[in-house]
Enzyme design. Sequence first.
Site, PDB file in Angstrom:
ATOM      1  N   HIS A 187     -55.927  98.553   3.126  1.00 36.47           N
ATOM      2  CA  HIS A 187     -54.579  98.770   2.618  1.00 36.47           C
ATOM      3  C   HIS A 187     -53.744  99.653   3.521  1.00 36.47           C
ATOM      4  O   HIS A 187     -52.563  99.398   3.739  1.00 36.47           O
ATOM      5  CB  HIS A 187     -54.631  99.384   1.227  1.00 36.47           C
ATOM      6  CG  HIS A 187     -54.270  98.380   0.201  1.00 36.47           C
ATOM      7  ND1 HIS A 187     -53.241  97.494   0.395  1.00 36.47           N
ATOM      8  CD2 HIS A 187     -54.802  98.084  -0.987  1.00 36.47           C
ATOM      9  CE1 HIS A 187     -53.148  96.714  -0.644  1.00 36.47           C
ATOM     10  NE2 HIS A 187     -54.090  97.032  -1.503  1.00 36.47           N
ATOM     11  N   GLU A 429     -64.976  76.280  11.824  1.00 31.72           N
ATOM     12  CA  GLU A 429     -65.499  77.635  11.645  1.00 31.72           C
ATOM     13  C   GLU A 429     -67.013  77.652  11.491  1.00 31.72           C
ATOM     14  O   GLU A 429     -67.596  78.685  11.189  1.00 31.72           O
ATOM     15  CB  GLU A 429     -64.802  78.346  10.473  1.00 31.72           C
ATOM     16  CG  GLU A 429     -64.731  77.580   9.185  1.00 31.72           C
ATOM     17  CD  GLU A 429     -63.943  78.294   8.106  1.00 31.72           C
ATOM     18  OE1 GLU A 429     -63.558  79.463   8.269  1.00 31.72           O
ATOM     19  OE2 GLU A 429     -63.706  77.665   7.058  1.00 31.72           O
ATOM     20  N   ASP A 453     -64.783  83.333  10.854  1.00 36.03           N
ATOM     21  CA  ASP A 453     -66.095  82.815  10.473  1.00 36.03           C
ATOM     22  C   ASP A 453     -66.834  82.229  11.670  1.00 36.03           C
ATOM     23  O   ASP A 453     -68.044  82.374  11.779  1.00 36.03           O
ATOM     24  CB  ASP A 453     -65.959  81.746   9.380  1.00 36.03           C
ATOM     25  CG  ASP A 453     -65.892  82.380   7.997  1.00 36.03           C
ATOM     26  OD1 ASP A 453     -66.652  83.340   7.767  1.00 36.03           O
ATOM     27  OD2 ASP A 453     -65.082  81.940   7.178  1.00 36.03           O
ATOM     28  N   CYS A 500     -56.202  79.837  13.269  1.00 33.73           N
ATOM     29  CA  CYS A 500     -55.693  80.710  12.212  1.00 33.73           C
ATOM     30  C   CYS A 500     -56.587  81.929  12.006  1.00 33.73           C
ATOM     31  O   CYS A 500     -56.320  82.752  11.137  1.00 33.73           O
ATOM     32  CB  CYS A 500     -55.510  79.942  10.911  1.00 33.73           C
ATOM     33  SG  CYS A 500     -57.009  79.154  10.338  1.00 33.73           S
TER      34      CYS A 500
END
Length: 568
Positions: A187, A429, A453, A500
Amino acid sequence: MNRVRKGICASDGLAYGPIFKFERRELRIPKGIVKGEKAESEIVVFRESLQGTMEFLQKKIEEGSKQSDIFVAHIGMLEDPFFVETVEQKILGEGKNAAWSMEETGEELALMMEAIDDPYLRERASDYRDLKMQLLHRILNIPISDFSEMKSPAIIAARDLTPSDTALMDPQMVLGIITDLGGKTSHTSIIAQTLDIPAMVGMKDIFDELKEGQLVLVDTDQEEVILDPDPAQVQLFTQRMENWKKEKKRVEQRRFEEAITLDGKRIDVFCNIGNLEDLEVGLQLGADGVGLFRTEFLYMRGSQFPTEEEQFEVYKKAAEMLEGKALTIRTLDIGGDKELPYFQFPEEENPFLGWRALRICFDMPEVFQTQLRAILRASAFGKVLILLPMVISVQEIIRTREILEEMKDRLKEEDIPFDTSIELGIMIETPASVLMADELIRYVDYFSIGTNDLTQYLLAVDRGNQNIAHLYDSYHPAVLRSIKRVIDASHRQGKWTGMCGGFAADPKATRLLLGLGLDEFSVASANCARTKDIIRSADQKKWQPLAEEILTGESSKMIKEQLALHQD
Ligand code: PEP
Ligand code: MG
């Protein structure tokens, strides 16, 4: 004597100034048993705290806080009937007072999120803890600590920061942020990027070491914080800071311009999103479209699988907001370790290699069909693409196409419009998908490489395990050669490949990826402008042979050294 401390860059930039130490006030939770009328009045206390918190967040949104998207999500979490009912059940059913019930519920939900191995989803745990603290302060009538004691601009040092901590902070007063905890997707990182403040996280025990007012340099380029710098260091640093600010302004001003390489190749720079608020930010920050919509968040927010109508509304809104720009919707990537609050997953020894993503979709056809129908219906409102996660074989694509065709037939029968030529792509991936790229591309329209991944599976290095984080390296020749193999396979069939995963946003890798022929970059919104800027300054034709040569390096170290020689 100056001292150097290493950490993780969470938000780019340079900062110099005095430290302001921020520590949250500790709360002691009184635990009492309540019955009858007392229980009823505790319900009132809880509801008032809920109302007060929502009004506070709403006010911040209306004031135009840069963190509005987080606050909108928080209001959604507070409105979630599952959340409210769980607290009220503890008060009325178990007889626990409001504070105790709140403390338990917040922690239970946070622990549930923490069990998820996806770092992005794991961050939802801090959302629950953050909201829990806000509500507890109201229930116990203790003011939330704030930054009011901060009288002049400073670098904030904290163990960790939550959105509610920073809601009370004046961003103009914050030169930089340093925290003990957190990683690239934590965060604090998201907050710092949104507020555009240089930040270093994961600095271990720096908070205890720092003193109030101590002068430090925050250098996210070198991923370090320098304590008590000497005057010569400060002078050099100040010069760098000025150049950096000018450069940043220049890059941002050009964020809406296309990314065309020096030799004339147009490259799409898309953003990754998890909800509509993310999309709004992405569009403001110059994204040419969406390269990855992680739809699992839609499934994690509610108390049951989202209906076709609920999903359709979100996808349609996103397509409309994009006004004809690409919206790549990834089908449900959940399971194993990514849990749902309303669905019992089986215990698994290796959740990352377990019952997840497409495997679940095939076993629960109604869930898959519902999502595909919602996506198809939304495709009538813009340029929608479908993206399948975790593919390992052609059979999976054939099966998906069969289900997709069935959904299309049904929509036709019902006279519901959709894009009949909607593109279907797969994530690359898994190692299997790399080795089978030549075959797989025949069945799809495009590839999108998920390096998060792919790196984990190729190197057998858990992407979320701090102990082996130094081995997690997308510059490993095995990863880079896989990327090349996949791009080449798609180009041989006249198709395209995007990326991505997080590697697409690494500024040191952009030219190399261009040289390897990557057609589309999908990055966090905050990185769109910079990625575009590097593309504009690169000559793809020049980088083609260079990239091939660099890939012959036998180690990540050699590759990085070669790359460093050629950054222009
Ligand atoms: C990836 O694996 O690179 C990816 C983009 O997907 P996620 O991070 O959602 O697993
Ligand atoms: Mg993935």
